[in-house]
Design an enzyme around this catalytic site. Sequence first.
Site, PDB file in Angstrom:
ATOM      1  CE  LYS A  74      -9.633 -13.088  10.562  1.00 45.33           C
ATOM      2  NZ  LYS A  74      -8.490 -12.611  11.401  1.00 45.33           N
TER       3      LYS A  74
ATOM      4  CE1 TYR B  27      -4.783 -12.500   7.344  1.00 44.12           C
ATOM      5  CE2 TYR B  27      -5.525 -14.777   7.538  1.00 44.12           C
ATOM      6  CZ  TYR B  27      -5.730 -13.416   7.742  1.00 44.12           C
ATOM      7  OH  TYR B  27      -6.894 -12.986   8.336  1.00 44.12           O
TER       8      TYR B  27
ATOM      9  CG  ASN C 205      -9.235 -11.051  14.751  1.00 39.04           C
ATOM     10  OD1 ASN C 205      -9.476 -11.894  13.892  1.00 39.04           O
ATOM     11  ND2 ASN C 205      -8.285 -10.149  14.613  1.00 39.04           N
TER      12      ASN C 205
ATOM     13  CG  HIS D 120      -9.406 -10.469   6.375  1.00 42.08           C
ATOM     14  ND1 HIS D 120      -8.114 -10.136   6.715  1.00 42.08           N
ATOM     15  CD2 HIS D 120      -9.592 -10.032   5.101  1.00 42.08           C
ATOM     16  CE1 HIS D 120      -7.540  -9.543   5.671  1.00 42.08           C
ATOM     17  NE2 HIS D 120      -8.419  -9.464   4.677  1.00 42.08           N
TER      18      HIS D 120
ATOM     19  CD  GLU E 236      -6.901  -8.977   1.755  1.00 40.68           C
ATOM     20  OE1 GLU E 236      -5.927  -8.928   2.529  1.00 40.68           O
ATOM     21  OE2 GLU E 236      -8.008  -8.481   2.028  1.00 40.68           O
TER      22      GLU E 236
HETATM   23  N1  UDP Z   1      -2.941 -11.762  14.526  1.00 42.25           N
HETATM   24  C1  UDP Z   1      -2.470 -12.528  15.581  1.00 42.25           C
HETATM   25  N2  UDP Z   1      -1.593 -11.952  16.468  1.00 42.25           N
HETATM   26  C2  UDP Z   1      -1.180 -10.662  16.345  1.00 42.25           C
HETATM   27  C3  UDP Z   1      -1.650  -9.888  15.262  1.00 42.25           C
HETATM   28  C4  UDP Z   1      -2.529 -10.469  14.378  1.00 42.25           C
HETATM   29  O1  UDP Z   1      -2.822 -13.693  15.729  1.00 42.25           O
HETATM   30  O2  UDP Z   1      -0.386 -10.198  17.182  1.00 42.25           O
HETATM   31  C5  UDP Z   1      -3.880 -12.373  13.560  1.00 42.25           C
HETATM   32  C6  UDP Z   1      -5.317 -11.857  13.706  1.00 42.25           C
HETATM   33  O3  UDP Z   1      -6.219 -12.925  13.414  1.00 42.25           O
HETATM   34  C7  UDP Z   1      -5.366 -10.779  12.642  1.00 42.25           C
HETATM   35  C8  UDP Z   1      -4.506 -11.396  11.544  1.00 42.25           C
HETATM   36  O4  UDP Z   1      -3.476 -12.061  12.238  1.00 42.25           O
HETATM   37  O5  UDP Z   1      -6.687 -10.497  12.239  1.00 42.25           O
HETATM   38  C9  UDP Z   1      -3.911 -10.429  10.560  1.00 42.25           C
HETATM   39  O6  UDP Z   1      -3.214  -9.426  11.274  1.00 42.25           O
HETATM   40  P1  UDP Z   1      -3.351  -7.892  10.880  1.00 42.25           P
HETATM   41  O7  UDP Z   1      -2.308  -7.148  11.630  1.00 42.25           O
HETATM   42  O8  UDP Z   1      -3.368  -7.750   9.402  1.00 42.25           O
HETATM   43  O9  UDP Z   1      -4.774  -7.504  11.520  1.00 42.25           O
HETATM   44  P2  UDP Z   1      -6.183  -7.147  10.814  1.00 42.25           P
HETATM   45  O10 UDP Z   1      -5.882  -6.466   9.519  1.00 42.25           O
HETATM   46  O11 UDP Z   1      -6.923  -8.460  10.626  1.00 42.25           O
HETATM   47  O12 UDP Z   1      -6.882  -6.256  11.807  1.00 42.25           O
HETATM   48 MG    MG Z   2      -4.652  -7.000   7.970  1.00 42.88          MG
END
Ligand code: UDP
Ligand code: MG
Length: 138
Positions: A10, A50, A113, A116, A127
């Site tokens: 990211k 997303y 974080n 992805h 994706e």
């Molecule tokens: N995210 C966020 N707040 C939250 C949960 C997720 O900003 O409470 C963001 C974070 O960057 C995350 C992305 O949204 O990686 C997608 O969320 P997901 O639950 O799919 O997490 P991932 O699969 O990336 O672990």
């Molecule tokens: Mg996810």
Amino acid sequence: MIERTLSIIKPDGVKKSIIGEIISRFEKNGLRISAMKKIWLTKEEAKGFYIVHKERPFYDSLTDFMSEGPIVVMVLEGEQAISKNREIMGATNPANASPGTIRKDFAENVERNIVHGSDSPETAQFEIAYFFSALEIF
Ligand code: UDP
Ligand code: MG
């Protein structure tokens, strides 16, 4: 089973100059880079990627973040690539991530974080196709 999964470094990861460090962790864990490119998403492109999160309260902020600078998108391939990549990444919220994971070591917060990774074969297929044609994956 050999799988393919989509990985993204990211904008925060690119800015921190840890592209090499992240790719090294994938390769050391038996994941091959089958496709890779650096791109800069528009807000609309980030929203499309997303789309599953469109009803979530963090959707607008997340898609602003994902379009704030260039990213590196990759197809990773190997045994159990989808779950293996998720293990190497660590939990979504770095506060909950295990020691030695990318998110524990580098992420600032639950949004910024660093990486992805696809979470299932179905999302991996969507994706990968979002960024790569069959001719770009080796
Ligand atoms: N995210 C966020 N707040 C939250 C949960 C997720 O900003 O409470 C963001 C974070 O960057 C995350 C992305 O949204 O990686 C997608 O969320 P997901 O639950 O799919 O997490 P991932 O699969 O990336 O672990
Ligand atoms: Mg996810």
